[in-house]
Structure formats: structure tokens, C-alpha cells
Design a protein around this motif. Structure first.
Motif, mmCIF file in Angstrom:
data_model
loop_
_atom_site.group_PDB
_atom_site.id
_atom_site.type_symbol
_atom_site.label_atom_id
_atom_site.label_comp_id
_atom_site.label_asym_id
_atom_site.label_seq_id
_atom_site.Cartn_x
_atom_site.Cartn_y
_atom_site.Cartn_z
ATOM 1 N N PHE A 37 0.638 -0.871 0.203
ATOM 2 C CA PHE A 37 -0.335 -0.025 -0.128
ATOM 3 C C PHE A 37 0.886 0.657 -0.057
ATOM 4 O O PHE A 37 0.878 2.683 -0.980
ATOM 5 N N TRP A 38 2.068 1.294 0.787
ATOM 6 C CA TRP A 38 2.674 2.759 0.997
ATOM 7 C C TRP A 38 3.028 2.408 -0.304
ATOM 8 O O TRP A 38 4.224 3.817 -0.401
ATOM 9 N N ALA A 39 4.054 1.609 -0.691
ATOM 10 C CA ALA A 39 5.002 1.715 -1.997
ATOM 11 C C ALA A 39 4.060 2.658 -3.403
ATOM 12 O O ALA A 39 4.189 3.269 -3.923
ATOM 13 N N GLY A 40 2.148 2.625 -2.848
ATOM 14 C CA GLY A 40 1.518 3.386 -4.044
ATOM 15 C C GLY A 40 1.188 4.325 -3.452
ATOM 16 O O GLY A 40 1.265 5.380 -4.173
ATOM 17 N N PHE A 41 1.027 4.196 -2.618
ATOM 18 C CA PHE A 41 0.723 6.492 -1.694
ATOM 19 C C PHE A 41 1.818 6.415 -1.811
ATOM 20 O O PHE A 41 1.420 8.187 -1.982
ATOM 21 N N GLU A 42 2.953 6.106 -0.932
ATOM 22 C CA GLU A 42 3.831 6.908 -1.564
ATOM 23 C C GLU A 42 4.198 7.838 -3.034
ATOM 24 O O GLU A 42 5.344 8.046 -2.906
ATOM 25 N N GLN A 43 3.546 7.128 -3.773
ATOM 26 C CA GLN A 43 3.850 8.424 -4.903
ATOM 27 C C GLN A 43 3.320 10.044 -5.018
ATOM 28 O O GLN A 43 3.802 10.236 -5.506
ATOM 29 N N LEU A 181 9.363 -0.549 4.000
ATOM 30 C CA LEU A 181 9.741 -1.124 3.040
ATOM 31 C C LEU A 181 8.950 -0.553 1.401
ATOM 32 O O LEU A 181 9.196 -0.634 0.287
ATOM 33 N N GLY A 182 8.302 -0.082 2.035
ATOM 34 C CA GLY A 182 6.813 0.165 1.366
ATOM 35 C C GLY A 182 6.977 2.082 0.742
ATOM 36 O O GLY A 182 7.745 1.683 -0.891
ATOM 37 N N ASN A 183 7.735 2.547 1.368
ATOM 38 C CA ASN A 183 8.714 3.597 1.101
ATOM 39 C C ASN A 183 9.946 3.436 -0.012
ATOM 40 O O ASN A 183 9.949 4.288 -0.414
ATOM 41 N N LEU A 184 10.372 2.269 0.457
ATOM 42 C CA LEU A 184 11.678 1.655 -0.160
ATOM 43 C C LEU A 184 11.186 1.417 -1.731
ATOM 44 O O LEU A 184 11.810 2.542 -2.668
ATOM 45 N N VAL A 185 10.141 0.759 -2.167
ATOM 46 C CA VAL A 185 10.036 0.681 -3.686
ATOM 47 C C VAL A 185 9.129 1.469 -3.990
ATOM 48 O O VAL A 185 9.019 2.004 -4.974
ATOM 49 N N ALA A 186 8.861 2.890 -3.449
ATOM 50 C CA ALA A 186 7.890 3.715 -3.805
ATOM 51 C C ALA A 186 9.323 4.145 -4.181
ATOM 52 O O ALA A 186 9.013 4.672 -5.781
ATOM 53 N N GLY A 187 10.058 4.887 -3.790
ATOM 54 C CA GLY A 187 11.161 5.400 -4.620
ATOM 55 C C GLY A 187 11.588 4.365 -5.180
ATOM 56 O O GLY A 187 12.114 5.493 -6.783
#
Length: 219
Positions: A37-43, A181-187
Motif C-alpha cells: 500500500f505505501w509503495a503506491g501511496f507514497e507516489q 519497505l513500502g517507502n523504499l519500493v515507492a522510491g
């Protein structure tokens, strides 16, 4: 790797009974869902902000709204809708209709996917050579905020309830590892975003739709 290794250690060598192991598996699934979720949200602060800057019509009369101002939409929606969602969960709980935590996580992922599906349409407009209306980003942020309110507030609470007593603090830490982890994937995803190549944006946003929406349906 750290997250998987930790949960494997707890399950195999943590001295847990069968019921506790089931709960730890549930926590692991929820942590991975939160990471997605955070991987997408932090876009919001990267690819979506670049879209706002370069491909969104932000003119009001003769004045152009700064692209960064659209970053205030999410916190504004949080302030407005947090009490509404809180009241909704309480009202549903009084009627024994309050969704279980995995359902709320699934709703969060599906709403995130719905927001990016809106951006797919906006990206197609931009790819056609026109500026997209700010409505697309505002609607996207509304859907993402709704997903955040389904997932984020209940995640840590559920972790503390499910975690075996001697692992509560560590499991809380793993919840935040999932967020990191989500923030890392977002980056990493945002790093593939080339704001000068508008033709790739529909496919980029659609890949987020398929991954997060699929995860939501599986969950």
C-alpha cells in the motif's frame, strides 16, 4: 529480507504454539500488504507531484497554482474524513457489521488501485498532448486518503492484539519495517518515472493498479 528472516525465525525457533504461529502468519501478511500500500501511496510526493507540475492545468485566471500546493489535499482530507471513518466503524461495530482487519486492508489496497486508475485516464490525456484537469489528482488523493483511513489506523492496533506477548514490541517494530519497505519500493518505482516521456505514464500507473488491486483481491 530482514522482515522475512525475522518472521521465519519467530515461527521456527520462537517457541510458539500452533495458535500463536497462526497469528504471526497473519501479522506477516498484513505487514506485506501494508508495504505494498505505501509503495503506491507514497507516489504522491514523487511521480504524482511531477505529473501535477508538468501535465496538469493549474491556471486560475492569470495565476498558476504551485504544484506543491496539491500536496496539501491529502492532509486536508485526513482532517475532514478521519472522524467520519471513525464514526462509521463504531456504528458498524454496534450492528456487528464492522469489517475484519484483513477486509479493511483489502479495501485500502483496492481504493489505492482505484486512485491510480483515475491517474491512468489523466495520463492518457497528457499523452494526447493536452493538460489534465486538477480534478483527476484531487479525486486520486481522495481515494488514496480513504484507503489510508481503512488501513493505517488499524494496522498497529491489530499487530499489538495478535502478537504473542513476548514479541509484542518486536512485532510493532516489524510493522514500521513494512512502512519503510513500502517507502523504499515507492522510491524505486518513482525512479523509473521519466517526466519527459509522457507516453510511458499510462503504463506506469496501470502497473500500480494491477499490482495493488490484485493484492487487495487476493487479501
Amino acid at each position: 529480507v530482514v522482515a522475512v528472516g525475522y518472521f521465519a525465525y519467530v515461527l521456527l525457533a520462537g517457541g510458539l504454539d500452533a495458535e500463536e504461529k497462526k497469528k504471526v502468519v497473519v501479522i506477516f501478511v498484513l505487514v506485506m500488504a501494508a508495504a505494498m500500500f505505501w509503495a503506491g501511496f507514497e507516489q504522491a510526493g514523487s511521480s504524482l507531484n511531477l505529473f501535477a507540475e508538468r501535465y496538469t492545468d493549474r491556471m486560475i485566471g492569470g495565476w498558476e497554482i504551485p504544484a506543491g500546493w496539491l500536496q496539501s489535499v491529502n492532509p486536508m482530507f485526513i482532517i475532514i474524513f478521519s472522524p467520519i471513518f471513525g464514526a462509521l466503524w463504531l456504528r458498524l461495530a454496534m450492528k456487528n457489521l464492522n469489517p475484519r482487519t484483513p477486509i479493511k486492508f483489502a479495501l485500502g489496497l483496492v481504493l489505492l488501485a482505484a486512485g491510480f486508475f483515475v491517474m491512468v485516464q489523466a495520463a492518457k490525456i497528457a499523452a494526447g498532448g493536452s493538460q489534465a484537469a486538477p480534478f483527476f489528482l484531487i479525486l486520486t488523493y481522495f481515494l488514496h486518503t480513504s484507503g489510508e483511513l481503512c488501513l493505517s489506523p488499524v494496522g498497529l492496533s491489530t499487530t499489538t492484539k495478535l502478537a504473542p506477548r513476548r514479541y509484542v514490541s518486536q512485532m510493532m517494530g516489524m510493522w514500521f519495517v513494512g512502512t519503510a519497505l513500502g517507502n523504499l519500493v515507492a522510491g524505486l518505482v518513482a525512479g523509473a518515472f521519466d517526466p519527459g516521456s509522457v507516453e510511458q505514464m499510462p503504463d506506469l500507473f496501470m502497473s500500480v493498479v494491477l499490482s495493488t488491486g490484485g493484492a487487495g483481491l487476493v487479501l
